[in-house]
Design an enzyme around this catalytic site. Structure first.
Site, PDB file in Angstrom:
ATOM      1  N   ASP A 119      35.584  30.888  39.543  1.00 20.30           N
ATOM      2  CA  ASP A 119      36.421  31.811  40.315  1.00 20.30           C
ATOM      3  C   ASP A 119      37.005  32.885  39.418  1.00 20.30           C
ATOM      4  O   ASP A 119      37.818  32.606  38.540  1.00 20.30           O
ATOM      5  CB  ASP A 119      37.543  31.037  41.004  1.00 20.30           C
ATOM      6  N   ASP A 324      35.365  40.841  43.076  1.00 27.34           N
ATOM      7  CA  ASP A 324      35.670  39.420  42.971  1.00 27.34           C
ATOM      8  C   ASP A 324      34.432  38.616  43.316  1.00 27.34           C
ATOM      9  O   ASP A 324      33.952  38.644  44.444  1.00 27.34           O
ATOM     10  CB  ASP A 324      36.821  39.067  43.906  1.00 27.34           C
TER      11      ASP A 324
END
Length: 515
Positions: A119, A324
């Site tokens: 992440d 992201d």
């Protein structure tokens, strides 16, 4: 507790078989990425109660998760030895585990393997550890249990707790003394989702990337996650979260500070769902670049977009967005969302899908007739701060409904932050250069990273208004993408639909940590 290691080996064999053509670059270390919706991976994991791939529920589930959790520079004499994970350099994206990217990492002495989610929207690496509330395994469709390893300080000869006096202890105000164990608590965007525990130090086992014979042990700081809540108990990152953010506690920062890699990494997103993440990759000549917009209190991979081109129509529009890798789709608020969507709609030739009962999470979808063999959709290009172009290789999703197929613009309207999701990154190697504080991108098929430069960084001035595709067949990789005006070539009937599923289920579900 050894069952995960055996399971991981089986899963890695599947991943290795799928990625036999991968290239391991000189002067870097990295690992391959595979799509979490890959059928071979899904057959191995086979966890129950999953939405059917390609169904409206499939895409709605990903959007729900999104909303809930919200040539390479070669090594010089001064560069660090390239290294990779001891368990192998593969990663894979698994629908069964919260629509995130996963990799096997080995921690401690003796080494124990963990299947951790990757992440870039958060910083701290944490593992379930001596936990009172965490996921300890999964039940497969044939009622077999896959047990996860749980980290324990007492089981590792190289572990130690981090004192409150450490520079990495961010909650020193909660400490009774400098010698106390440093607590941590990370709250995520998802309501009620958190990880709490204490910071610990232990060895992350690596190996040299070139010959994979020299062991490298990196002393890292991570969270001993004693209590997980919310989405972490419902399938997302059940065996740990591997932070890739900019903070000093993130793994890329620690590896750079330990002189094990340059302070930069890349992620490659292939159109077939195969990818790669590489630590120490500082990009290559000819790549597009734009600077990060750094917020001093909590920097993220935020960039500025200055122009939007849809179907050949260019509009000046300044807005910021976060690249992201943990989010499946692209999320934009107004005015960017309306500008792109309405212009896309103006150029779309198919009838707009109007059914409110289909459960689609996308607003702009278009019906395809049963005998339709091709369709055109408007191309989307972004101009980044500094003037470099970012051509969106795959902005659409083909979805099968009971009444027939539709294709949708893969953008979801956001009520807060703008996020460039993995669907927009398909066909590129994205470089997160934290030394120069720039985002880089270069076209790649993620197999031959050095040679893949078939998508131009700077598209031609005369941009065609649309690209013609077959709803069930297309070129299938970035090397065949054409933006010069001619329609892309068409190949096998089954390739395109699978490619779209792969490309648009690339995970970008943001585990944004609340600061």
């Amino acid at each position: 507790m050894r069952e995960l290691s055996s399971y991981s080996c089986v899963l890695l064999l599947v991943v290795l078989a799928l990625s036999a053509g991968s290239c391991y670059g000189f002067g870097t270390f990295g690992f391959d990425i595979h799509h979490r919706y890959s059928d071979p991976v899904k057959q191995i994991l086979a966890v129950d109660e999953l939405p059917a791939k390609g169904s409206p529920e499939f895409y709605s589930a990903m959007v729900h998760r999104d909303k809930i959790i919200k040539g390479r520079r070669l090594a010089t004499a001064n560069d660090q030895t390239p290294v990779t994970f001891l368990d192998g350099n593969e990663t894979y994206r698994l629908d069964d585990l919260g629509f995130l990217h996963y990799a096997n990492v080995s921690i401690g002495t003796p080494a124990v393997s963990f299947l951790v989610a990757l992440d870039s929207g958060s910083d701290l690496f944490w593992l379930p550890c001596d936990c009172s509330k965490c996921v300890r395994g999964l039940k497969t469709s044939d009622n077999q249990m896959i047990e996860f390893n749980i980290y324990s300080l007492n089981s590792s000869n190289t572990s130690s707790k981090v004192p409150c006096s450490s520079a990495l202890c961010e909650q020193q105000k909660q400490c009774s003394s400098p010698q106390s164990n440093c607590p941590y608590e990370v709250l995520y965007l998802s309501n009620g989702t958190s990880s709490t525990g204490v910071l610990v130090e232990d060895v992350l086992h690596l190996t040299t990337d070139e010959d994979k014979t020299k062991a490298v042990e990196a002393k890292i700081t991570f969270g001993c996650g004693q209590t997980q809540t919310g989405s972490f108990l419902n399938g997302a990152a059940p065996n740990g979260l591997f932070g890739l953010g900019m903070d000093n506690v993130s793994v890329p920062s620690i590896l750079a500070n330990e002189n094990l890699a340059s302070n930069s990494f890349s992620m490659c997103f292939g159109v077939d769902g195969v990818g790669r993440i590489t630590f120490g990759d500082r990009g290559s000549s000819g790549q597009g670049e734009t600077p990060f917009n750094l917020r001093q209190s909590h920097p993220t991979y935020n960039v500025s977009i200055t122009q939007v081109n849809v179907g050949g129509n260019t509009a000046d529009l300044d807005f910021n967005a976060i690249f992201d890798s943990g989010t499946s789709f692209t999320y934009l608020n107004d005015p960017a969302y309306t500008l792109i969507s309405e212009n896309f709609n103006n150029f779309a030739t198919e009838k707009r899908h109007t059914s409110n009962s289909s459960g689609l999470p996308f607003e702009y979808c278009y019906d395809l007739s049963a005998n339709q063999t091709s369709f055109e959709y408007p191309i989307v290009n972004l101009t980044m701060k500094g003037g470099d172009y970012f051509f969106v290789n795959d902005p659409i999703i083909v979805i099968s409904l009971q009444g027939g197929d539709v294709y949708c613009l893969g953008i979801v309207k956001s009520d807060n932050v703008n996020i460039i999701g993995q669907n927009f990154m398909t066909g590129y190697r994205i470089v997160f250069d934290r030394e120069r504080m720039v985002l880089g991108w270069k076209a790649s098929d993620c197999y031959d990273i050095e040679a893949s430069n078939t998508l131009p960084v700077n598209p031609p001035t005369a941009v065609p208004p649309a690209i013609a595709v077959n709803p069930e067949a297309t070129s299938g990789n970035a090397n065949n993408t054409n933006i010069s005006g001619a329609s892309p070539s068409i190949t096998s009937p089954s390739r395109h639909l699978k490619t779209l599923f792969y490309a648009l289920t690339f995970a970008l579900i943001p585990f944004f940590a609340l600061i």
